[in-house]
Design a protein around this motif. Sequence first.
Motif, PDB file in Angstrom:
ATOM      1  N   LYS A   1       0.843  -1.196   0.000  1.00 49.78           N
ATOM      2  CA  LYS A   1       0.000   0.000   0.000  1.00 49.78           C
ATOM      3  C   LYS A   1       0.875   1.240   0.000  1.00 49.78           C
ATOM      4  O   LYS A   1       1.894   1.279   0.692  1.00 49.78           O
ATOM      5  N   PHE A   2       0.482   2.256  -0.767  1.00 53.61           N
ATOM      6  CA  PHE A   2       1.190   3.540  -0.652  1.00 53.61           C
ATOM      7  C   PHE A   2       0.207   4.677  -0.934  1.00 53.61           C
ATOM      8  O   PHE A   2      -0.900   4.448  -1.437  1.00 53.61           O
ATOM      9  N   THR A   3       0.641   5.879  -0.592  1.00 51.38           N
ATOM     10  CA  THR A   3      -0.234   7.045  -0.747  1.00 51.38           C
ATOM     11  C   THR A   3       0.223   7.840  -1.963  1.00 51.38           C
ATOM     12  O   THR A   3       1.425   8.031  -2.173  1.00 51.38           O
TER      13      THR A   3
ATOM     14  N   ARG B   1       4.968   1.224  -9.049  1.00 47.49           N
ATOM     15  CA  ARG B   1       4.429   1.492  -7.712  1.00 47.49           C
ATOM     16  C   ARG B   1       5.472   2.229  -6.876  1.00 47.49           C
ATOM     17  O   ARG B   1       6.668   2.203  -7.189  1.00 47.49           O
ATOM     18  N   ALA B   2       4.992   2.829  -5.785  1.00 48.13           N
ATOM     19  CA  ALA B   2       5.917   3.356  -4.782  1.00 48.13           C
ATOM     20  C   ALA B   2       6.063   2.306  -3.694  1.00 48.13           C
ATOM     21  O   ALA B   2       5.143   1.514  -3.454  1.00 48.13           O
ATOM     22  N   MET B   3       7.232   2.273  -3.056  1.00 50.00           N
ATOM     23  CA  MET B   3       7.436   1.325  -1.966  1.00 50.00           C
ATOM     24  C   MET B   3       8.318   1.989  -0.905  1.00 50.00           C
ATOM     25  O   MET B   3       9.011   2.964  -1.171  1.00 50.00           O
ATOM     26  N   SER B   4       8.253   1.421   0.270  1.00 51.56           N
ATOM     27  CA  SER B   4       8.978   2.011   1.380  1.00 51.56           C
ATOM     28  C   SER B   4      10.010   1.014   1.884  1.00 51.56           C
ATOM     29  O   SER B   4       9.644  -0.043   2.385  1.00 51.56           O
ATOM     30  N   PRO B   5      11.298   1.319   1.697  1.00 51.87           N
ATOM     31  CA  PRO B   5      12.337   0.381   2.149  1.00 51.87           C
ATOM     32  C   PRO B   5      12.196   0.061   3.635  1.00 51.87           C
ATOM     33  O   PRO B   5      12.511  -1.044   4.065  1.00 51.87           O
TER      34      PRO B   5
ATOM     35  N   GLY C   1       5.420   2.617   4.757  1.00 52.93           N
ATOM     36  CA  GLY C   1       4.410   3.167   3.841  1.00 52.93           C
ATOM     37  C   GLY C   1       4.961   4.363   3.087  1.00 52.93           C
ATOM     38  O   GLY C   1       5.363   5.354   3.694  1.00 52.93           O
ATOM     39  N   ALA C   2       4.998   4.244   1.733  1.00 54.63           N
ATOM     40  CA  ALA C   2       5.560   5.318   0.915  1.00 54.63           C
ATOM     41  C   ALA C   2       4.477   6.333   0.571  1.00 54.63           C
ATOM     42  O   ALA C   2       3.288   6.021   0.581  1.00 54.63           O
TER      43      ALA C   2
END
Lengths: 337, 363
Positions: free
Chosen positions: A243-245, A321-325, A329-330
């Motif tokens: 999930k990302f914003t 997509r965006a992702m958060s290492p 949540g990115a």
Amino acid sequence: MRPFRWADGTVATSHSIVWQQATVVDSIALTPVIRRIVLRPEKPSVAAAGSHIDVRLRFGDRTDTRSYSVVDSATDGTTLAISVLATPTSRGGAAIMHALEPGDSIEITQPILDFPLRIGAPRYVLLAGGIGITAIAGMAAVLKSVGADYTLVYLGRSRRELAYLEELTAAHGSRLEVHVGDEGTSLVVTELVAAIDESAELYLCGPIRLMDAVRRAWIERELPIANLRFETFGNSGWFAPEKFTVRVPRLGIETVVGTSQSMLEALEEAGADMMFDCRKGECGLCEVRVLELDGDIDHRDVFYSERQKNARGKICCCVSRAMSPSGSGATVTIEIS
Amino acid sequence: MGESSINKLLGHPLDVWYVAAWDHEVNRTPLARTVADRPLALYRTEDGTAVALADACWHRLAPLSMGTLVGRDGIRCPYHGMLYNSAGRCISMPAQETINPSATVASFPVVERYRYVWVWLGDPAKADPSLVPDMHQMDDPAWAGDGLTIEVDCNYQLVLDNLMDLTHEEFVHSSSIGQDELSGSEFVVSHDERTVTVDRWMLGIDPPPFWLSIMRHKFPHFEGKVDRWQIIHFESPSTICIDVGVAMAGTGAPEGDRSQGVNGYVMNTISPVTDRSCVYFWAFMRNFRLESQVITTQLRDGVAGVFSEDERMLVAQQAAIDANPDYEFYGLNIDVGGMWVRRLIERQLAAEGRLPRATVPVG
């Protein structure tokens, strides 16, 4: 074996999209995660090697399409088989497909050929990663039938990803090369590409990590770029979807992209007027500009070069997509056309 | 009256070789030709290999035949500059750093043989060059001659009908090769899976004007009766080579000694363009006076005159067919050669799934 004396040529088929109903004739589990589904379309049409069909699926109150390669088909097109892999990161289509039973009806297109095999190259390498075999198996059968010089390389993390191993072994014998990750026989892409000569063509279908590795090795070796053939439906990434914003300040939009939807779909649902065409990361029409990024980008398209991807300035929002290492949540702030 | 089974507008098989052009027409300037409803861009690579690409750019279908040749084997779309190689793959998209992997145009199998460029528009995995019809007289050193191309506004099958029954010569070509013995003589027809042969001999007859003048190229003062032959060889799907000639009557030509006569081969191969138009490639080859360029030219021009009479009839026939959609074709005994040609083509169409199997008798 008959000497190879065929003239050069690629199949020409219609690119028209013809939707129709198809009846499920059979559905069997090939492995715990892969089912083979045989369909009888109401408007039979011959499926050339490398063809796929689009399937229209209903998710609650909306419909969406998924693309599946035609593994094999009757010569007159009256039946065709696809195979569907279910993974923990599937967007929901695989679950619907796996639940199909004989007699069920689904909406499909006539076979579409965006990945044509050329007859007449002096040498071929066919490279299939896991479920990617669905696009490649038909090509191997054609090359065998015309007596071509080919190697079929089939790889997976484990044997349960190699649904067609038994029949391909029977059909292709010593031309088949198998690599299984959990048996310690993983493919070394640089070695594979190092052994390829200028006149050989490589046809590739597999996860994006494999595609990126082959493409990088191909470019480093300065092999003719037109001889590297691949197909992607834009459904695999370097990272599992999270999930990302996404925010579009000019439009006052802020929305969350769920794991089973694309950024493009989420923006459409939030009311943005989005431009797009291929929806599989090839054409670049759905490009959005990144204004701010908290996290990183999982580029899943084949439109941008590595340089452009590394710059993180633009995104093909239909697949990427965006992702958060850190896993927190990115958030990506963008401008659209 | 019985129901007629004769197809007035026959479809064309695709898993076959058709001539797209004479070899000399394909060069380093792209040529636009349509074969079997498929527009093609024909050109040669720098090393001389003939190429046939679909004549519509992947992007917005602009005709590649209006484009320019680039590098060893490339062709550039004239509109937005997309560059394709001879396999039909896009190798440059000027406005972006990568190439869309779907961007290809079809590249059709090509074989050059018998002074023609042949293309295969069906399944390339079946494009076996050994299936090119035999037209070896076209470039065999034992034969000399030349030909031309006619674009005819009719279904290609009407041209095949015309060539498989030469009794029309008596009426269409009365001033050159026609004579009333044609319809009065016996003929023998045979066939196999790919070929049909019609064998007709006319013994002890006066040579018609065209043949008398040809006899005199070899026998300058010849006068008298001749034995005349027409042996029509059809090879699927649309090639007809006709062994024609006359010999002094009674000198043994029917038994195989043609030394006291002259022998020609009328080479014909017809490529459908649409269902109501075709391109008719022909040549007249001879196996005597090979050194004489003037005979080559005279024969080519003479046959061109004869074929213009056929063209006029075929175009008028197609127009009459279209103007009378509620009328059918009926058969005559003289049509048997042409009817076998239709049967073989209908079987191929059924095998390709493009004609219902039930409508064609099995072989």
